[in-house]
Scaffold this motif. Sequence first.
Motif, PDB file in Angstrom:
ATOM      1  N   ALA A 128      -2.136  82.898  27.294  1.00 30.43           N
ATOM      2  CA  ALA A 128      -1.692  83.820  26.247  1.00 30.43           C
ATOM      3  C   ALA A 128      -2.083  83.185  24.908  1.00 30.43           C
ATOM      4  CB  ALA A 128      -0.193  84.044  26.334  1.00 30.43           C
ATOM      5  N   TYR A 129      -2.990  83.810  24.185  1.00 31.50           N
ATOM      6  CA  TYR A 129      -3.644  83.139  23.059  1.00 31.50           C
ATOM      7  C   TYR A 129      -3.282  83.751  21.714  1.00 31.50           C
ATOM      8  CZ  TYR A 129      -6.875  87.067  22.537  1.00 31.50           C
ATOM      9  OH  TYR A 129      -7.396  88.309  22.305  1.00 31.50           O
ATOM     10  N   ASN A 130      -3.350  82.901  20.680  1.00 27.92           N
ATOM     11  CA  ASN A 130      -3.170  83.305  19.284  1.00 27.92           C
ATOM     12  C   ASN A 130      -4.414  82.896  18.509  1.00 27.92           C
ATOM     13  OD1 ASN A 130      -0.280  81.862  20.193  1.00 27.92           O
ATOM     14  ND2 ASN A 130      -0.094  83.963  19.458  1.00 27.92           N
ATOM     15  N   GLY A 131      -5.274  83.872  18.185  1.00 26.19           N
ATOM     16  CA  GLY A 131      -6.546  83.575  17.551  1.00 26.19           C
ATOM     17  C   GLY A 131      -6.426  82.872  16.225  1.00 26.19           C
ATOM     18  N   ALA A 132      -5.351  83.156  15.459  1.00 28.57           N
ATOM     19  CA  ALA A 132      -5.200  82.523  14.150  1.00 28.57           C
ATOM     20  C   ALA A 132      -5.065  81.008  14.267  1.00 28.57           C
ATOM     21  CB  ALA A 132      -3.985  83.103  13.428  1.00 28.57           C
ATOM     22  N   GLY A 133      -4.634  80.531  15.420  1.00 25.93           N
ATOM     23  CA  GLY A 133      -4.526  79.084  15.583  1.00 25.93           C
ATOM     24  C   GLY A 133      -5.870  78.402  15.412  1.00 25.93           C
ATOM     25  N   SER A 134      -6.918  79.014  15.928  1.00 28.71           N
ATOM     26  CA  SER A 134      -8.257  78.438  15.771  1.00 28.71           C
ATOM     27  C   SER A 134      -8.786  78.659  14.361  1.00 28.71           C
ATOM     28  CB  SER A 134      -9.214  79.054  16.794  1.00 28.71           C
ATOM     29  OG  SER A 134     -10.528  78.563  16.603  1.00 28.71           O
ATOM     30  N   VAL A 135      -8.564  79.846  13.803  1.00 27.36           N
ATOM     31  CA  VAL A 135      -9.030  80.136  12.449  1.00 27.36           C
ATOM     32  C   VAL A 135      -8.424  79.145  11.462  1.00 27.36           C
ATOM     33  CG1 VAL A 135      -8.985  81.834  10.582  1.00 27.36           C
ATOM     34  CG2 VAL A 135      -9.435  82.563  12.938  1.00 27.36           C
ATOM     35  N   ASP A 136      -7.124  78.907  11.554  1.00 27.09           N
ATOM     36  CA  ASP A 136      -6.467  77.959  10.653  1.00 27.09           C
ATOM     37  C   ASP A 136      -7.001  76.547  10.847  1.00 27.09           C
ATOM     38  OD1 ASP A 136      -4.960  80.062   9.747  1.00 27.09           O
ATOM     39  OD2 ASP A 136      -3.150  79.534  10.871  1.00 27.09           O
ATOM     40  N   HIS A 137      -7.251  76.172  12.097  1.00 31.89           N
ATOM     41  CA  HIS A 137      -7.755  74.823  12.356  1.00 31.89           C
ATOM     42  C   HIS A 137      -9.139  74.637  11.743  1.00 31.89           C
ATOM     43  CE1 HIS A 137      -7.556  71.049  14.708  1.00 31.89           C
ATOM     44  NE2 HIS A 137      -8.885  71.159  14.724  1.00 31.89           N
ATOM     45  N   ARG A 138      -9.979  75.641  11.869  1.00 30.32           N
ATOM     46  CA  ARG A 138     -11.320  75.528  11.277  1.00 30.32           C
ATOM     47  C   ARG A 138     -11.237  75.444   9.756  1.00 30.32           C
ATOM     48  NH1 ARG A 138     -15.144  76.276  15.231  1.00 30.32           N
ATOM     49  NH2 ARG A 138     -14.543  77.560  17.039  1.00 30.32           N
ATOM     50  N   GLU A 139     -10.324  76.190   9.154  1.00 28.59           N
ATOM     51  CA  GLU A 139     -10.183  76.141   7.707  1.00 28.59           C
ATOM     52  C   GLU A 139      -9.751  74.756   7.234  1.00 28.59           C
ATOM     53  OE1 GLU A 139      -7.479  79.218   6.634  1.00 28.59           O
ATOM     54  OE2 GLU A 139      -8.951  80.836   6.875  1.00 28.59           O
ATOM     55  N   ASP A 140      -8.935  74.085   8.039  1.00 29.40           N
ATOM     56  CA  ASP A 140      -8.437  72.762   7.655  1.00 29.40           C
ATOM     57  C   ASP A 140      -9.383  71.632   8.051  1.00 29.40           C
ATOM     58  OD1 ASP A 140      -6.171  74.014   6.691  1.00 29.40           O
ATOM     59  OD2 ASP A 140      -4.999  73.675   8.520  1.00 29.40           O
ATOM     60  N   ASN A 141     -10.437  71.940   8.838  1.00 30.74           N
ATOM     61  CA  ASN A 141     -11.311  70.888   9.364  1.00 30.74           C
ATOM     62  C   ASN A 141     -12.787  71.231   9.169  1.00 30.74           C
ATOM     63  OD1 ASN A 141      -9.447  68.842  11.022  1.00 30.74           O
ATOM     64  ND2 ASN A 141      -8.645  70.920  11.333  1.00 30.74           N
ATOM     65  N   ASN A 142     -13.104  71.771   8.018  1.00 28.84           N
ATOM     66  CA  ASN A 142     -14.501  72.036   7.649  1.00 28.84           C
ATOM     67  C   ASN A 142     -15.238  72.867   8.691  1.00 28.84           C
ATOM     68  OD1 ASN A 142     -14.314  70.485   5.210  1.00 28.84           O
ATOM     69  ND2 ASN A 142     -14.479  68.614   6.461  1.00 28.84           N
ATOM     70  N   PHE A 185       2.826  83.374  42.991  1.00 26.46           N
ATOM     71  CA  PHE A 185       3.010  82.387  41.923  1.00 26.46           C
ATOM     72  C   PHE A 185       1.982  82.653  40.836  1.00 26.46           C
ATOM     73  CE2 PHE A 185       2.899  77.737  40.462  1.00 26.46           C
ATOM     74  CZ  PHE A 185       4.088  77.855  39.756  1.00 26.46           C
ATOM     75  N   ALA A 186       2.443  82.982  39.658  1.00 29.82           N
ATOM     76  CA  ALA A 186       1.581  83.170  38.488  1.00 29.82           C
ATOM     77  C   ALA A 186       2.195  82.382  37.346  1.00 29.82           C
ATOM     78  CB  ALA A 186       1.458  84.644  38.124  1.00 29.82           C
ATOM     79  N   VAL A 187       1.350  81.785  36.519  1.00 27.02           N
ATOM     80  CA  VAL A 187       1.825  80.940  35.423  1.00 27.02           C
ATOM     81  C   VAL A 187       1.130  81.348  34.137  1.00 27.02           C
ATOM     82  CG1 VAL A 187       2.029  78.590  34.525  1.00 27.02           C
ATOM     83  CG2 VAL A 187       2.303  79.008  36.980  1.00 27.02           C
ATOM     84  N   HIS A 188       1.917  81.760  33.146  1.00 25.69           N
ATOM     85  CA  HIS A 188       1.414  82.070  31.821  1.00 25.69           C
ATOM     86  C   HIS A 188       1.553  80.839  30.929  1.00 25.69           C
ATOM     87  CE1 HIS A 188       2.214  86.709  32.222  1.00 25.69           C
ATOM     88  NE2 HIS A 188       1.423  86.217  33.181  1.00 25.69           N
ATOM     89  N   VAL A 189       0.515  80.525  30.206  1.00 28.09           N
ATOM     90  CA  VAL A 189       0.529  79.410  29.260  1.00 28.09           C
ATOM     91  C   VAL A 189       0.448  80.020  27.863  1.00 28.09           C
ATOM     92  CG1 VAL A 189      -0.569  77.261  28.538  1.00 28.09           C
ATOM     93  CG2 VAL A 189      -0.645  77.954  30.959  1.00 28.09           C
ATOM     94  N   ASP A 190       1.549  79.982  27.124  1.00 26.74           N
ATOM     95  CA  ASP A 190       1.621  80.613  25.807  1.00 26.74           C
ATOM     96  C   ASP A 190       1.068  79.703  24.706  1.00 26.74           C
ATOM     97  OD1 ASP A 190       2.876  82.601  27.210  1.00 26.74           O
ATOM     98  OD2 ASP A 190       4.758  82.526  26.094  1.00 26.74           O
ATOM     99  N   ASP A 191       0.710  80.322  23.585  1.00 24.30           N
ATOM    100  CA  ASP A 191       0.334  79.644  22.326  1.00 24.30           C
ATOM    101  C   ASP A 191      -1.023  78.958  22.384  1.00 24.30           C
ATOM    102  OD1 ASP A 191       2.930  80.427  21.834  1.00 24.30           O
ATOM    103  OD2 ASP A 191       3.755  78.411  21.680  1.00 24.30           O
ATOM    104  N   VAL A 192      -1.897  79.381  23.267  1.00 30.60           N
ATOM    105  CA  VAL A 192      -3.221  78.764  23.369  1.00 30.60           C
ATOM    106  C   VAL A 192      -3.996  79.025  22.075  1.00 30.60           C
ATOM    107  CG1 VAL A 192      -5.413  78.812  24.633  1.00 30.60           C
ATOM    108  CG2 VAL A 192      -3.232  78.891  25.871  1.00 30.60           C
TER     109      VAL A 192
END
Length: 710
Positions: A325-339, A264-271
Amino acid sequence: MKRTIRTAVLTVGALIASLGLPAGAAQADTATPRVDLRVLVVSDGGPSTDAIAAELDAAGTPYTEIDLTRSQRPVIDAGFLADTVDGRPRAKYQAVVLPNDNPFPAASTEMAALAAYERTYAVPQVDAYTYARPEAGLQYPVYGGYSGSVDGVRASVTTAGRAGPFGYLDGAVPFEDNDAAVGESYAYLSNPVAGADFTSYVDAPIPGRATRGSLVGEYRHDGRRELVVTFVYNQYQQQFRLLARGIVEWMTGGVHLGASRNYFAVHVDDVFAADDRWNTALNCTPGDVDCTDPDVTADPIRMTPADVDHAVAWQRQHGFTLDFAYNGAGSVDHREDNNGADPLADELIADRNAFRWINHTYTHAFLGCVQDTSVVPWKCATNADGSTRWVSRDEIADEIAANRAWGQRAGLPLEHDELVTGEHSGMKVLPQQPADNPNLALALDDTDIAWLGSDNSREPGQRSVGPATTVPRHPMNVFYNAGRAAEQTDEYNWIYTSRAQGGSGICEDNPATTTCLAAPLDPATGYTGHIVPLETRIALGHVLSNDPKPHFIHQSNLAEDRIAYPVLSGVLDGYAALFADDTPVLNPRTSEIGIELGRRAAWGTALRSGQVTAHRIGDTVTVEAPAGLAVTATLPGGSTLDGTAFGAPYAGGVSGWTPAAGTPLTLTLPSAPAAPAPAADAPAAPVTAPAPDTRVPAGVTDPVGPSAQG
């Protein structure tokens, strides 16, 4: 509990005695029979023999199948079953599987040949599904037993079963009852005939009585051993999946090619990213081309630091690791929108070593053809000459490399050769894109990707994409656009109900869809009452089927109502309640799964082409296989290969892979005492045989809903 394995082949002395040879013949090595590691499956086309054959297929255990319904089939006679090789008697099959205890006409020469063969070479016989009767060592059910439905019955492994072939189970063997309107399981519950040498391994309460009746047991008679199974099943039903390993272990004595484990293995996408939310009023997801909602950024779903803490605690409680399974731009965009602030990323990076990480591309871009979203459904944009416009090689490579660099800067413990593209894009997706983006393979080569996640509901087989090999992933019907149980239920109702009930009508258009609803689920209870049990059963079915392919969900499912956890916990807690400690669920990462699937594919090809042979002489197993092929086997604990311990412990035995070098592999089994001699047949009291009920219940198949978006 450690279990004792009774070998399918007797020790040298016992074999000589069974062959009627004088003791002095033991000095001639050729007196010890050779037994080939191959199973004979005699099928009548029923689900039970098919289920056992499917189990052998999945494990990679070679077998020969004889279909009794075919007029041109081989005749089973002494020459078909045995011969002599280099002056040594050879048994061509280590075990025999029959549809029942005697599927041939009265006075059949074929059954006589099988009986003589089993006596001579101590070869066991499995009666895949037989009527309880004295010929199988059991009383007719009318004499204090039962025949009928066993839907929902909780059977148990007996003390003898746990000390023998079913010792990998904790005790309970629950029978499915998935639909009150469908008869799923039928059985005969009975007790041994007086004086019969019969040992029950699995039993269940006899309705209306204080006694229990056998469902699986060993009948020893006339110098032969039979495993008598008195319930019908198919290959997907949980009760068979639980007992399948023990059936194979019993008939092979725990010595066979192939191996079976539970994964049993579970991938969590879009982190790090956010997922758009299902609109319950419009029955669509903002941002999709078929959704009229103008606000595509309204209320997206994204994990919080508290969700990370919960994931860490849940993993620790279950001894399990999620693959993020991660998308680094998700954090970059969040930081840009939240100082510059991103508490989620800070928490995930602080706890980075608690999880495994997979590159999911930097922005989750679609990497196939350039999409023309001016039409619904979208189509591939074309060039002036009509050719397909493809996302470029550089764009794909940049998505992979930028995300890898971001992960390295964050200190994520990466395996750089693993990748899951957004929505599994770049690979073919029907009907719009019937071929891979030709630039995908080039970009994978540029970025040194070896393992590429794919959607099992689209492509269940492993294949190559340039230098990479796919790892098919099972989608779970826990939707990417749902963070709350009510949203999940609303979307589920929309997909799986009729148009007249306000649904999509997919079930009317495709009646083969197996998750259709007779009526919409209650928004308040539908998730826990229907969706969770169904998804748990589907996923646990994969776990119990020797299937290492990972499942995938999304970060949204770990947020808000955390709707994934009831399913994941249901699988792991359900598994723990069924299996002994020596049979843990395995939790491999992507590359390990890819290697396992590749080895299996090569092994299966070699078996089908006749390139692998194996036999046993006494306590020595010899395997011949092409050089470079990884060989798989299951043996008793303490077995060795060239003096070194073979395999790894699992389910009371050892199993593993070892490469062939072009010369025979020699495996040595631990010495074991001879099996006890069968008791003499006891005369059965004369009875009038009631007509057996030969019905076959509907059972279940493996329901899979539409692909979840990656």
